[in-house]
Design an enzyme around this catalytic site. Structure first.
Site, short mmCIF file in Angstrom:
data_model
loop_
_atom_site.label_atom_id
_atom_site.label_comp_id
_atom_site.label_asym_id
_atom_site.label_seq_id
_atom_site.Cartn_x
_atom_site.Cartn_y
_atom_site.Cartn_z
N HIS A 34 -0.65 -16.97 -1.87
CA HIS A 34 -2.02 -17.48 -1.73
C HIS A 34 -2.59 -17.66 -3.14
CE1 HIS A 34 -3.35 -13.41 -2.65
NE2 HIS A 34 -2.65 -12.94 -1.64
N GLY A 36 -4.57 -16.06 -4.89
CA GLY A 36 -4.59 -14.84 -5.71
C GLY A 36 -3.28 -14.70 -6.48
N HIS A 37 -2.17 -14.89 -5.77
CA HIS A 37 -0.85 -14.87 -6.44
C HIS A 37 -0.78 -15.97 -7.50
CE1 HIS A 37 0.54 -13.23 -2.34
NE2 HIS A 37 0.82 -12.26 -3.19
N LYS A 149 -6.48 -6.13 -7.46
CA LYS A 149 -6.81 -5.84 -6.06
C LYS A 149 -6.12 -4.55 -5.62
CE LYS A 149 -5.20 -7.73 -2.09
NZ LYS A 149 -5.12 -6.61 -1.15
N GLN A 153 -2.02 0.78 -7.46
CA GLN A 153 -0.66 0.32 -7.80
C GLN A 153 -0.56 0.00 -9.29
OE1 GLN A 153 1.59 -2.59 -5.31
NE2 GLN A 153 0.94 -4.07 -6.81
N SER A 185 -5.58 -11.90 0.52
CA SER A 185 -4.45 -11.02 0.82
C SER A 185 -3.59 -11.71 1.86
CB SER A 185 -4.97 -9.69 1.38
OG SER A 185 -3.93 -9.00 2.03
#
Ligand code: AMP
Length: 287
Positions: A34, A36-37, A149, A153, A185
């Site tokens: 998406h 975001g990636h 996000k 992690q 996401s």
């Protein structure tokens, strides 16, 4: 652009790049790409000569009863999007290539993985740091890019890189959002139309927190309470956690006197969504 599924082939390619003095950038993903990636990939293009993305739905980071089987997958669509973003190599190994039978080595980052998502997903980060460490040794990137996000992690990976003396620059990128503010996401696909509408309660609550912080509020409890009330006003939502922690080591804090993260996990229907906002007392807030 080429798609590589074998570890050996990826290693040969990476070695060739090192010999040619090329800078390798890695963007690890679980696919179903998406925007975001894509924002991570655009940054990757800027920072190196060879952009590698991995697409691997990593079984070891899913707990029993989680959504490993249902996790959305669409390699053809991902290949098209990656190609358009200027990706040079997609590394998409089958699970047996990463975890052949007899596999028994794991990387655990001990402290920063304990709280927040670590409580309801106890083995999640062990799976994440293990697979990212393996991707690092296979792809041998100079730079690796992750999204804020998944804030915990990112902190765990920075800790792993420091502790294991990995010579890799870790870059964190801001959260990319839908027009109404929902953090993008792959899991948003699970949301039914009413749940999708309800999910906006998360960003609404974070905006409320930002307004409080910007007006001078520094007491974590007060801000968390406002966030809780705001999310609980949405009947389809169920809070997993709301936490304000030091943004570097994720230790709990009462007063926001240093850079802090307000992190939330909320179940909307059956879908667990995470989001966060950064408070920086020295220079406002972002996220
Ligand atoms: P995933 O495929 O969900 O495992 O995500 C792969 C990478 O993309 C991780 O570093 C994520 O933090 C990052 N990422 C996912 N969603 C977003 C987003 N909305 N904005 C920025 N980065 C993201």
């Amino acid at each position: 652009m080429q798609t590589v599924s074998r570890v050996k082939e990826m290693q040969v390619l990476a070695k060739k790049m090192w010999k040619q003095d090329k800078t390798i950038v890695l963007v690890p993903t679980m696919g179903f790409l998406h925007p975001g990636h894509l924002s991570l990939m655009h940054e990757g293009k800027r920072r190196g000569d060879m952009l590698v993305i991995s697409i691997f739905v990593n079984p070891t980071q899913f707990g029993a009863g989680e959504d490993f089987e249902e996790y959305p997958r669409d390699m053809e669509r991902d290949q098209k999007m990656a190609h358009e973003a200027g990706v040079d190599v997609i590394f998409a190994p089958p699970a047996a290539e990463m975890y052949p039978s007899g596999y028994q080595t794991y990387v655990t980052v001990e402290q920063v993985t304990q709280g927040l998502c670590g409580i309801s997903r106890p083995d999640h980060f062990k799976g994440v740091t293990t697979v990212v460490c393996k991707l690092f040794t296979i792809v041998t990137p100079h730079v690796a890019i992750f999204g804020e996000k998944d804030f915990q992690q990112l902190v765990a990976i920075r800790q792993m890189v420091a502790d294991l003396n990995l010579a890799i620059e870790i870059v964190g990128m801001p959260i990319y959002r839908e027009e109404d503010g929902l953090a993008m996401s792959s899991r948003n696909k699970y949301l039914t139309p009413p749940e999708r509408k309800a999910a906006v309660c998360i960003i609404k609550s974070l905006k409320r927190a930002k307004a409080l912080f910007d007006s001078g509020e520094r007491e974590g409890k007060k801000i968390s309470r406002e966030v809780k009330n705001s999310i609980e006003a949405e009947p389809l939502s169920r809070i997993d956690y709301i936490k304000i922690c030091n943004a570097n080591d994720l230790k709990d804090i009462d007063q926001i006197t240093q850079r802090a993260v307000l992190a939330v996990a909320v179940n909307v229907g059956k879908t667990r969504l995470i989001d966060n906002i950064i408070f920086d007392p020295s220079g406002g807030s972002a996220g």
